[in-house]
Scaffold this motif. Structure first.
Motif, PDB file in Angstrom:
ATOM      1  N   ILE A  85       0.706  -1.183   0.046  1.00  0.00           N
ATOM      2  CA  ILE A  85       0.174  -0.061  -0.001  1.00  0.00           C
ATOM      3  C   ILE A  85       0.987   1.290  -0.196  1.00  0.00           C
ATOM      4  CG2 ILE A  85      -1.519   1.444   1.340  1.00  0.00           C
ATOM      5  CD1 ILE A  85      -3.008  -1.393   2.258  1.00  0.00           C
ATOM      6  N   SER A  86       2.007   1.405   0.916  1.00  0.00           N
ATOM      7  CA  SER A  86       2.849   2.454   0.929  1.00  0.00           C
ATOM      8  C   SER A  86       3.652   2.712  -0.515  1.00  0.00           C
ATOM      9  CB  SER A  86       3.688   2.296   1.928  1.00  0.00           C
ATOM     10  OG  SER A  86       3.265   2.170   3.169  1.00  0.00           O
ATOM     11  N   PHE A  87       3.852   1.479  -1.026  1.00  0.00           N
ATOM     12  CA  PHE A  87       4.432   1.495  -2.308  1.00  0.00           C
ATOM     13  C   PHE A  87       3.493   2.390  -3.365  1.00  0.00           C
ATOM     14  CE2 PHE A  87       5.581   0.310  -6.676  1.00  0.00           C
ATOM     15  CZ  PHE A  87       6.858   0.648  -6.594  1.00  0.00           C
ATOM     16  N   VAL A  88       2.233   1.953  -3.295  1.00  0.00           N
ATOM     17  CA  VAL A  88       1.286   2.340  -4.364  1.00  0.00           C
ATOM     18  C   VAL A  88       1.137   3.884  -3.976  1.00  0.00           C
ATOM     19  CG1 VAL A  88      -0.726   2.186  -5.312  1.00  0.00           C
ATOM     20  CG2 VAL A  88       0.428   0.263  -4.633  1.00  0.00           C
ATOM     21  N   LEU A  89       0.962   4.362  -2.930  1.00  0.00           N
ATOM     22  CA  LEU A  89       0.836   5.517  -2.148  1.00  0.00           C
ATOM     23  C   LEU A  89       1.888   6.663  -2.725  1.00  0.00           C
ATOM     24  CD1 LEU A  89      -1.048   5.487   1.357  1.00  0.00           C
ATOM     25  CD2 LEU A  89      -2.016   5.919  -1.008  1.00  0.00           C
ATOM     26  N   ASP A  90       3.171   6.036  -2.600  1.00  0.00           N
ATOM     27  CA  ASP A  90       4.252   6.953  -2.843  1.00  0.00           C
ATOM     28  C   ASP A  90       4.646   6.964  -4.191  1.00  0.00           C
ATOM     29  OD1 ASP A  90       4.792   7.555  -0.415  1.00  0.00           O
ATOM     30  OD2 ASP A  90       5.945   5.943   0.394  1.00  0.00           O
ATOM     31  N   HIS A  91       4.604   5.867  -4.808  1.00  0.00           N
ATOM     32  CA  HIS A  91       5.076   5.992  -6.323  1.00  0.00           C
ATOM     33  C   HIS A  91       4.217   5.772  -7.276  1.00  0.00           C
ATOM     34  CE1 HIS A  91       9.031   5.786  -4.241  1.00  0.00           C
ATOM     35  NE2 HIS A  91       8.523   4.204  -3.429  1.00  0.00           N
TER      36      HIS A  91
ATOM     37  N   MET B 109      -5.033  -4.908  -8.841  1.00  0.00           N
ATOM     38  CA  MET B 109      -6.091  -4.332  -8.372  1.00  0.00           C
ATOM     39  C   MET B 109      -5.920  -3.079  -7.739  1.00  0.00           C
ATOM     40  SD  MET B 109      -8.802  -7.147  -7.421  1.00  0.00           S
ATOM     41  CE  MET B 109      -7.784  -8.483  -6.865  1.00  0.00           C
ATOM     42  N   ARG B 110      -4.935  -3.222  -6.731  1.00  0.00           N
ATOM     43  CA  ARG B 110      -4.665  -2.130  -5.807  1.00  0.00           C
ATOM     44  C   ARG B 110      -4.196  -1.027  -6.457  1.00  0.00           C
ATOM     45  NH1 ARG B 110      -1.689  -4.719  -2.020  1.00  0.00           N
ATOM     46  NH2 ARG B 110      -3.349  -5.403  -0.732  1.00  0.00           N
ATOM     47  N   ARG B 111      -3.141  -1.252  -7.535  1.00  0.00           N
ATOM     48  CA  ARG B 111      -2.790   0.030  -8.303  1.00  0.00           C
ATOM     49  C   ARG B 111      -3.842   0.653  -9.189  1.00  0.00           C
ATOM     50  NH1 ARG B 111       0.598  -2.897  -6.408  1.00  0.00           N
ATOM     51  NH2 ARG B 111       2.918  -2.393  -6.258  1.00  0.00           N
ATOM     52  N   LEU B 112      -4.755  -0.139  -9.695  1.00  0.00           N
ATOM     53  CA  LEU B 112      -5.944   0.306 -10.695  1.00  0.00           C
ATOM     54  C   LEU B 112      -6.796   1.237  -9.732  1.00  0.00           C
ATOM     55  CD1 LEU B 112      -7.345   0.739 -13.287  1.00  0.00           C
ATOM     56  CD2 LEU B 112      -8.475  -1.425 -12.744  1.00  0.00           C
ATOM     57  N   ILE B 113      -7.137   0.497  -8.436  1.00  0.00           N
ATOM     58  CA  ILE B 113      -8.280   1.165  -7.628  1.00  0.00           C
ATOM     59  C   ILE B 113      -7.522   2.648  -7.076  1.00  0.00           C
ATOM     60  CG2 ILE B 113      -9.564   1.195  -5.514  1.00  0.00           C
ATOM     61  CD1 ILE B 113      -9.751  -1.796  -6.332  1.00  0.00           C
TER      62      ILE B 113
ATOM     63  N   ARG C 186       5.006  -0.273 -14.868  1.00  0.00           N
ATOM     64  CA  ARG C 186       5.848   0.814 -14.346  1.00  0.00           C
ATOM     65  C   ARG C 186       6.256   0.420 -12.824  1.00  0.00           C
ATOM     66  NH1 ARG C 186       2.154   5.898 -12.827  1.00  0.00           N
ATOM     67  NH2 ARG C 186       0.688   4.869 -14.579  1.00  0.00           N
ATOM     68  N   SER C 187       5.406  -0.069 -11.852  1.00  0.00           N
ATOM     69  CA  SER C 187       5.717  -0.568 -10.633  1.00  0.00           C
ATOM     70  C   SER C 187       7.392  -1.139 -10.671  1.00  0.00           C
ATOM     71  CB  SER C 187       4.839  -1.349  -9.828  1.00  0.00           C
ATOM     72  OG  SER C 187       3.705  -0.590  -9.722  1.00  0.00           O
ATOM     73  N   ALA C 188       7.419  -2.154 -11.378  1.00  0.00           N
ATOM     74  CA  ALA C 188       8.588  -3.031 -11.340  1.00  0.00           C
ATOM     75  C   ALA C 188      10.012  -1.871 -11.991  1.00  0.00           C
ATOM     76  CB  ALA C 188       8.409  -4.180 -12.447  1.00  0.00           C
ATOM     77  N   ARG C 189       9.543  -1.106 -12.852  1.00  0.00           N
ATOM     78  CA  ARG C 189      10.581   0.029 -13.372  1.00  0.00           C
ATOM     79  C   ARG C 189      10.977   0.959 -12.361  1.00  0.00           C
ATOM     80  NH1 ARG C 189      10.410   5.211 -14.681  1.00  0.00           N
ATOM     81  NH2 ARG C 189       8.310   5.310 -15.140  1.00  0.00           N
ATOM     82  N   ILE C 190       9.992   1.320 -11.564  1.00  0.00           N
ATOM     83  CA  ILE C 190      10.395   2.336 -10.491  1.00  0.00           C
ATOM     84  C   ILE C 190      11.006   1.626  -9.254  1.00  0.00           C
ATOM     85  CG2 ILE C 190       9.610   3.771  -8.575  1.00  0.00           C
ATOM     86  CD1 ILE C 190       7.037   4.399 -10.830  1.00  0.00           C
ATOM     87  N   ALA C 191      10.626   0.416  -9.042  1.00  0.00           N
ATOM     88  CA  ALA C 191      11.118  -0.224  -7.671  1.00  0.00           C
ATOM     89  C   ALA C 191      12.382  -0.981  -8.217  1.00  0.00           C
ATOM     90  CB  ALA C 191      10.103  -1.566  -7.547  1.00  0.00           C
ATOM     91  N   SER C 192      13.033  -0.951  -9.688  1.00  0.00           N
ATOM     92  CA  SER C 192      14.127  -1.466  -9.864  1.00  0.00           C
ATOM     93  C   SER C 192      15.133  -0.734  -9.249  1.00  0.00           C
ATOM     94  CB  SER C 192      14.399  -1.544 -11.427  1.00  0.00           C
ATOM     95  OG  SER C 192      14.329  -0.289 -11.986  1.00  0.00           O
ATOM     96  N   ASN C 193      15.165   0.459  -8.768  1.00  0.00           N
ATOM     97  CA  ASN C 193      16.142   1.252  -7.947  1.00  0.00           C
ATOM     98  C   ASN C 193      15.803   1.238  -6.462  1.00  0.00           C
ATOM     99  OD1 ASN C 193      17.464   2.186 -10.539  1.00  0.00           O
ATOM    100  ND2 ASN C 193      15.639   3.780 -10.699  1.00  0.00           N
TER     101      ASN C 193
END
Lengths: 258, 584
Positions: B12-18, B362-366, B538-545
């Motif tokens: 959840i925090s990852f989605v909120l932040d990124h 789902m979490r990302r889309l919502i 996109r999540s995977a790209r952002i998280a790669s760092n």
């Protein structure tokens, strides 16, 4: 009445812990309030309520200025906090910790009562409360499962193996409370918002006159080795041939649980 | 304290932040008090509260359910009332409500996360606060200041609950058929008579007052949806000093026996059962009831989308634990003479990853949709507000339709992982499956979501809203393709994007609306897969760092490379036309 509660911010036990090369616990992530301290916070809030007024001050020590765990206790209703925060705190032994916390109690002003847990959930030395009381020159009442305050006197029920002792002392005093002594309240939404603006007095070892006495510099113990806890032994199986209950009873008697 | 639900705060925090831009939303003038640190504290404390206090009541709620008594009262299962009281004391219902009446004024997306946590903990229980929040939102937007002052403060604290009274025996999806009557009185109030059904928490024992919002017709109102007005009808009439007066003439005559969410009482409410009629006050404009309802529709639909996510998460956590405890059969990793844990079987791993990756999607889309609503309401630039309003409009049916379908599928996989025990009620996996089924039906069936997508959303700006959305997906894929570990996922996404374009242009080119409607449901699924796929990529790209890189990569690759390709297979269904459905 002014009650001080010693609280510790510890790494979240739900996250797998790790050790540094010097055998100390890694404390990098966001710390949480040690659950065993939430009982002291709740007890303090209830005692202040019962006394008809006063406030609860938290004291804590950390090697960095982390306050995430303190905010939980402030959100529960504590009024303010004193945080001894200094890189020099890293490596403190129990006595060093007790010195820092005792000085922080003095810094908190006129205090009637200090509450602590019986031990922290990450260090488990269980010696800090008694050491603090000694440094403050106050009576230490430990393992309290019930605390009452009346007319300048604190009375506790001290948990023992057989039952409990009733122990009494004049205030100011230090009391360590057992887990489960009260039901800690959940921080409310309003409490969390209010906690944002509650003062946290951050002070260093030098501010407390403890230069060189905290952390590795002041520690009189070293950690020479750390070993994994022995793996759990396989259980013993009793086949019930009609006398199973006797074997179970004798097994429990050997453990001295009956 | 260990519980059988752990709030998934890391994701959840990852989605909120990124992903959904909370750091931008926080900067809007109305949200400056909602800084990130406070949001973190709030979510962790609310999560702990729901996990420890509300989640343990989930099973008893299913086994006992709410009960209708002979005196037309309703009793919730043991423990619900005390837990609700604790919920009110903690004040969690106030977080996203308006500050003027005691709310916390936090972003909608933060309120959405709280809804996920409470819905995972106990969907039946969550229905009471969820409906109350819908009613609060409607009153905030449409009620007079006097009505707001009378009702909102105690609804926001949760001391009073709210309900939405739309459905009647002959007016379900079609509100034009509403027949409940509202007769004007000389004092400006109205007397309401009629029967409403499917009213969640229409009667219960958790609050002193229940505030019903009721759709009804005045005597000379025009027919259809343009003649429907909205009324506030309290269970107890209000005295002028704000205290509760005598019982209003609204009666819960029975509750339904349902497939799931059994602790949430689904009531038949009779207005005027005692002969007189229930006293109500008009909310908003006369004959403006449908418009009033629609202002909360996007929010309410996102609330239901969250239920799909939330039950998927709960079912996943249970199946995950079971797969790590239960030994059965042999796997290649099993030592001789020993049984393998379920998790060691490749097919079980596939099932778990199918659950986990879709939950994240789902979490990302919502939350992106919820974040777009915050942007659309509070962004400083008009263009920013309008652009986000379009995104929210387009994404809402995707989120509601796809997440509730998927939540049910995930709960079904959860049953499957438990094997024979999954079919046994005692295990608890079946409850999630039964509970999750309703989310596909209420707040607009998923068929209606698909019709909304092709009927109202696809045609926005002549199709350019959808085309621009697909264009943004293309840019994002291009950014991700350069990350070596993501090249296969990006390629899979490109094929799916091509399918989305083909399906979109085919639908836009049709002249017979039935041909469009015939492809609506597969089109919704196709668009949701592509939209959510981009968010995972996109999540995977952002998280790669970041430290969470490997975890994001694992689920993103599975979703994009193994689930998104299903989008291409939907094109023939989208473009088959209505003749393909001929026959009886």
């Amino acid at each position: 009445m002014h009650v001080v509660v010693c609280v510790k911010q510890i790494p979240d036990p739900a996250v797998p812990g790790a050790l540094n090369a010097d055998h100390t616990l890694k404390r990098e992530g966001k710390p949480i309030l040690d659950e065993s301290d939430s009982y002291g916070v709740e007890m303090a809030l209830q005692l202040v309520d019962a006394a008809g007024g006063g406030e609860v001050t938290l004291i804590s020590m950390a090697a960095n200025e982390e306050t995430a765990g303190l905010r939980t206790a402030l959100a529960m209703g504590a009024a303010k906090a004193v945080l001894v925060s200094d890189p020099a705190c890293a490596g403190s032994d129990a006595l060093g910790t007790a010195k820092a916390l005792a000085k922080a109690v003095e810094r908190a002003g006129s205090v009637d009562l200090v509450l602590t847990a019986t031990e922290s959930s990450d260090g488990y030395t269980g010696t800090v409360p008694a050491q603090m009381a000694e440094l403050l020159g106050w009576p230490a009442l430990t393992f309290a499962k019930k605390v009452d305050i009346a007319d300048g006197t604190v009375t506790i029920q001290r948990q023992t193996e057989a039952g409990y002792d009733t122990v009494q002392a004049s205030l100011p005093a230090l009391v360590s409370v057992t887990a489960g002594v009260v039901e800690p309240r959940y921080p409310s939404f309003k409490g969390i918002m209010a906690a944002k603006n509650k003062p946290v007095d951050i002070c260093t070892a030098a501010d407390l006159g403890l230069d060189g006495q905290l952390g590795w510099a002041g520690a009189r113990q070293t950690i020479t080795n750390v070993e994994n806890a022995p793996a759990r032994q396989a259980g013993e199986k009793f086949e019930d041939d009609g006398t199973g209950f006797e074997k179970v009873v004798s097994f429990l008697e050997n453990l001295k649980v009956i | 304290m260990s519980t059988d639900y752990t709030p998934p705060l890391a994701d959840i925090s990852f989605v909120l932040d990124h992903i959904c831009g909370l750091n931008e939303i926080n900067k809007f003038a109305v949200f400056t008090h909602a800084d990130r640190e406070v949001v973190t504290d709030l979510l962790s404390e609310a999560g702990r509260f729901f996990a420890q206090t509300v989640a343990p009541l989930n099973v008893i709620g299913d086994q006992i359910g709410s009960v209708h008594n002979a005196d037309n009262t309703v009793s919730t299962p043991a423990g619900f009332k005390a837990a609700y009281q604790a919920y009110v004391e903690a004040g969690w219902g106030a977080v996203a409500a308006a500050p003027e009446y005691g709310g916390g004024g936090f972003p909608f997306v933060v309120g959405a996360v709280l809804e996920e946590l409470i819905s995972s903990a106990n969907l039946s229980f969550s229905m009471c606060p969820l409906l109350t929040q819908g009613a609060i939102r409607l009153l905030e937007h449409h009620a007079s200041d006097a009505l707001k002052a009378m009702y909102l403060p105690k609804m926001i604290t949760g001391e009073w609950s709210g309900t939405m009274n739309l459905t009647e025996p002959d007016a379900g999806s079609d509100l034009a058929a509403v027949r409940t009557k509202a007769e004007p009185q000389s004092d400006g109030s109205y007397l309401i008579t009629g029967t409403k059904i499917f009213i969640s928490f229409g009667e219960h024992d958790m609050t002193d007052q229940i505030v019903h919002l009721v759709l009804a017709r005045t005597p000379d109102a025009p027919g259809g949806t343009k003649g429907i007005s909205c009324f506030v009808v309290p269970k107890y009439l209000m005295n002028e000093d704000g205290t509760l007066g005598e019982r209003n003439d609204v009666t819960c005559v029975s509750i339904e026996h349902k497939m799931g969410i059994k602790a949430s009482p689904t009531c038949v409410l009779s207005f005027g059962e005692n002969g007189r009629g229930a006293v109500g006050e008009l909310v908003g404009e006369l004959n403006g009831g449908i418009i009033a309802m629609f202002t909360m529709m996007n929010h309410a639909r996102i609330g239901v989308a969250i239920e799909g996510l939330a039950l998927g998460e709960r079912a996943y956590q249970q199946a995950y634990s079971f797969a790590h405890e239960r030994k059965q059969g042999r796997a290649s990793s099993t030592a001789r003479g020993e049984s393998a844990l379920l998790i060691e079987h490749p097919d079980v791993r596939r099932m778990l990853l199918t659950m986990e990756s879709q939950i994240e999607a789902m979490r990302r889309l919502i939350y992106v949709t919820a974040g777009a609503i915050d942007h659309s309401e509070h962004a400083t630039e008009a263009a920013d507000r309008e652009g986000n309003e379009e995104i929210a409009a387009l994404f809402t049916p995707l989120a509601k339709g796809w997440s509730t379908d998927t939540g049910f599928e995930i709960a079904s996989i959860g049953v499957q992982i438990h094997g024979g025990m999954g079919f046994i009620e005692e295990t608890g996996a079946a409850q999630h499956l039964r509970d999750s089924r309703i989310a596909m039906i209420y707040e607009g069936t998923n068929g209606i979501q698909a019709m909304d997508l092709v009927g109202r959303k696809l045609g926005l700006r002549g199709g350019d809203v959808v085309r621009e959305h697909l264009g943004r997906i293309q840019s994002s894929i291009a950014e991700c393709r350069v990350v070596p570990e993501l090249s296969a996922s990006a390629a899979a996404m490109e094929s799916a994007l091509e399918a989305a374009r083909e399906a979109t242009e085919w639908l836009l080119a049709q002249t017979n609306n039935d041909d469009v409607l015939a492809g609506a449901t597969p089109y919704l699924r196709l668009m949701a897969l592509v939209t959510a796929g981009e968010l995972m990529l996109r999540s995977a790209r952002i998280a790669s760092n970041l430290e969470c890189g490997p975890a994001q990569l694992r689920t993103a690759r599975f979703f994009c490379e193994q689930l998104v390709p299903g989008a291409t297979a939907l094109v023939p269904a989208v473009t088959a036309g209505v003749d393909s459905l001929a026959g009886r």
